[in-house]
Every structure is written in C-alpha cells, then in structure tokens.
Design a protein around this motif. Structure first.
Motif, PDB file in Angstrom:
ATOM      1  N   ILE A  92      17.557  -9.678   2.502  1.00  0.00           N
ATOM      2  CA  ILE A  92      17.641  -8.211   2.566  1.00  0.00           C
ATOM      3  C   ILE A  92      17.235  -7.603   1.228  1.00  0.00           C
ATOM      4  N   ALA A  93      16.475  -6.523   1.281  1.00  0.00           N
ATOM      5  CA  ALA A  93      16.104  -5.775   0.089  1.00  0.00           C
ATOM      6  C   ALA A  93      16.384  -4.297   0.331  1.00  0.00           C
ATOM      7  N   ALA A 148       0.826  -1.214   0.000  1.00  0.00           N
ATOM      8  CA  ALA A 148       0.000   0.000   0.000  1.00  0.00           C
ATOM      9  C   ALA A 148       0.859   1.262   0.000  1.00  0.00           C
ATOM     10  N   GLY A 149       2.106   1.141   0.478  1.00  0.00           N
ATOM     11  CA  GLY A 149       2.959   2.331   0.519  1.00  0.00           C
ATOM     12  C   GLY A 149       4.219   2.084   1.321  1.00  0.00           C
ATOM     13  N   ASP A 150       5.161   3.001   1.231  1.00  0.00           N
ATOM     14  CA  ASP A 150       6.456   2.856   1.901  1.00  0.00           C
ATOM     15  C   ASP A 150       6.350   3.166   3.390  1.00  0.00           C
ATOM     16  N   PRO A 151       7.014   2.360   4.240  1.00  0.00           N
ATOM     17  CA  PRO A 151       7.015   2.644   5.679  1.00  0.00           C
ATOM     18  C   PRO A 151       7.987   3.748   6.055  1.00  0.00           C
ATOM     19  N   PRO A 169      16.390   3.009   7.810  1.00  0.00           N
ATOM     20  CA  PRO A 169      16.931   3.954   6.839  1.00  0.00           C
ATOM     21  C   PRO A 169      18.196   3.384   6.205  1.00  0.00           C
ATOM     22  N   TYR A 170      18.367   3.599   4.923  1.00  0.00           N
ATOM     23  CA  TYR A 170      19.571   3.126   4.238  1.00  0.00           C
ATOM     24  C   TYR A 170      20.745   4.030   4.583  1.00  0.00           C
ATOM     25  N   TYR A 197      15.467   2.912   1.675  1.00  0.00           N
ATOM     26  CA  TYR A 197      15.452   2.241   2.971  1.00  0.00           C
ATOM     27  C   TYR A 197      15.732   0.758   2.760  1.00  0.00           C
ATOM     28  N   VAL A 198      15.975   0.068   3.862  1.00  0.00           N
ATOM     29  CA  VAL A 198      16.342  -1.347   3.835  1.00  0.00           C
ATOM     30  C   VAL A 198      15.261  -2.151   4.526  1.00  0.00           C
TER      31      VAL A 198
END
Length: 315
Positions: free
Chosen positions: A151-152, A130-133, A182-183, A138-139
């Motif tokens: 891992i993505a 539905a959307g990004d957290p 956070p990446y 981000y990882v």
C-alpha cells in the motif's frame, strides 16, 4: 467421509506457503497446531509446498485447518483443490475466497447492497509516471494482496514525487496494475465475525506512519484499543456492516472487516475497506484478541472454527 462431529479429530494444519505473508502464516499455523493438540486432537503440520496435494492424500485428515494467508491459500486456489480432493476445511470456500481477495470484485459484490466502500479505479502502474489518476491524497494498493502489503498513500506534498518517480520504491515496481482509491482521513477500525456474531470493534493506532504490514506484525508498533473509544452508533454500524458483508460474500467460520472512519462526518464517514477471509491467528492478531475480550480463550476460538467447519460440511 462422514459429516458427523467427532470428539477428537485428525486435523492437518496448512501454513507457510510462498506468499508475501509466509512468516505470519507460519506463526498462525504454529499457534493453531499447539491449541488443537492441547484440545486432544491429532495434528499433522504441513508447511505448504508444491507437493501439498500428495502430502494431504498421504495424511488422510478428517479436516484441514487453513492457516494460510495470501496467495494461493486465500484466493480460492487451495479451496478448489480441497474441494476436488473431498476434504473438509475451515474458513470460506472457493467462490467466496476468489471474490473477497479481489478488492474490485468485493466492491462489485457489496456496494450494490448498500455497503459503504471507497470509490476508485484500476490504473496501470506505468501510467502513474505521467500523472495522478485521482486528486491527492489517494491510496494505491494491489488488487489481490492482504495484510496491507504494497500500500502507498500518495499525499499532496509529493512524498513519492509529482508525478510519482519511476525509480522511487513503491507497489508500482511490483505490480502491473493497482487499485487507486480516495484517501479516507481518520481512524482505523476492525471487527471480527465468528459464525454470525460480531465480536467487537477495535481501534488501531500505529505509533508512526499508517497501519501497514510492519505495524500489524511487529510488537509495540500499534496500539490496540478495545472496545474502540467511538460513539455507540459507529460501533453498532461496524458490527452491522461486518456481519452483512460476511453474509453477502458467503464467508464461513471467521472473517475480519477493516474500516476507515472519518470522525468529522459521523456514520457518513464510515467505509469498509476489505473483508479478510483468513484472519491472522498470531499472538498480535485481532481475531484472537477480540475473542479473548469476549471471554473465549485461544483454544476455544480454534475449536469454534473447527466446529463451524464440521457443521458446514454436514449441511
């Protein structure tokens, strides 16, 4: 069972199992077994199945060398069983293992003591569609898997879709919940701790992509730079944080601390990602490599881990 250190021991080496890291564990176990035999110890090799308690009871070893990676060899399950059986074993105990394999519990244990770790939160995999957290990049990673399994890295250009595609391959297809962090741009660093000593700092430069499972265990896919070509203060910080994390978590024997360092931010850009309580012992593994640079052969490293376990059980 006596806690006195013997010149030679009967050591059962646990390896294999059924985790995603089975093949790596088999390589670690084979190397450890060969080293122990070269040192004169009697070795019983056990590819762990559901009958592991029976096989250990029949073997009656003086010590168990835990060469398992992932669940259940690294998450406290095997440690609890060995405690109940009254068997001495290498590496960390049950409580430490339960905490260290869980990335959320590790943050809760270390961050209040000033250990720098990325923020983040647990998300339901279904909610990703539905959307990004978090703000990209981000990882996403499983809460309790090691060796960069699952891992993505979700980037701004929508490499998995925007929002993430339900039918696109990724950890959301295998795990109901994931940790979103956070990446941290920059460089991969790692530090091995043996006893109370940091062996050094290695920089890991994958030939392509990032330092995932394949990059870790496929020969030629990652360049290992030791000592890491980083400023002295960053190397010192890695060693200090690795030792402190090892101590705070109650690790035994050896551990390995993995870092990301944003080299544009100095020490403020250094973040501990995780502490591995069962580091690999394969020909490509980082702990044997750092020990070798410190003047310690592979058999000497294995013997040091055994000696640490004997001393801990005597205490």
């Amino acid at each position: 069972m006596s806690g006195a250190l013997k010149t030679t021991l009967h050591i059962a080496v646990l390896m294999g199992g059924w985790s995603a890291e089975r093949e790596v564990s088999l390589m670690s176990g084979a190397g450890v077994s060969d080293a122990l035999e070269s040192l004169g110890h009697r070795v019983t090799r056990i590819d762990m199945g559901r009958d592991v308690a029976l096989r250990l009871a029949e073997a009656k070893p003086d010590l168990v060398f835990n060469a398992l990676h992932g669940t259940p060899g690294e998450d406290g399950s095997i440690q609890g069983m060995l405690d109940l059986m009254g068997l001495r074993y290498t590496h960390s105990g049950m409580v430490t293992s339960v905490i260290a394999i869980d990335k959320v519990l590790t943050k809760q244990a270390l961050v209040p003591h000033g250990i720098p770790m990325p923020g983040g939160r647990i998300v339901r995999s279904a909610d990703l569609f539905a959307g990004d957290p978090l703000k990209r990049p981000y990882v996403l990673k499983p809460v309790n898997e090691g060796s960069s399994v699952g891992i993505a890295i979700v980037t701004e250009d929508g490499n998995y879709g925007n929002p993430i595609g339900r039918d696109v391959a990724g950890p959301w297809q295998d795990f109901e919940e994931l940790l979103a962090e956070p990446y941290v741009r920059g460089r991969e660093l790692t530090t091995a701790v043996l006893g109370d000593t940091a062996l050094g700092v290695t920089e890991l430069r994958p030939k392509s992509g990032f330092y995932d499972y394949d990059a870790k265990y496929t020969d030629g896919m990652t360049e290992h730079l030791f000592p890491a070509p980083i400023p002295d203060d960053i190397a010192a910080a890695c060693k200090r944080i690795a030792i402190e994390a090892h101590r705070l978590l109650g690790c035994k024997g050896c551990s390995r601390a993995d870092f990301r360092w944003d080299d544009e931010c100095g020490e403020d850009g250094l973040f501990l990602l995780e502490v591995n309580t069962q580091p690999g012992m394969t020909p490509l593994s980082l702990v044997p490599e750092q020990a070798r640079h410190a003047g310690m052969s592979y058999p000497e490293l294995v013997q040091r881990i055994v000696d640490e376990a004997i001393r801990d059980s005597a205490r």
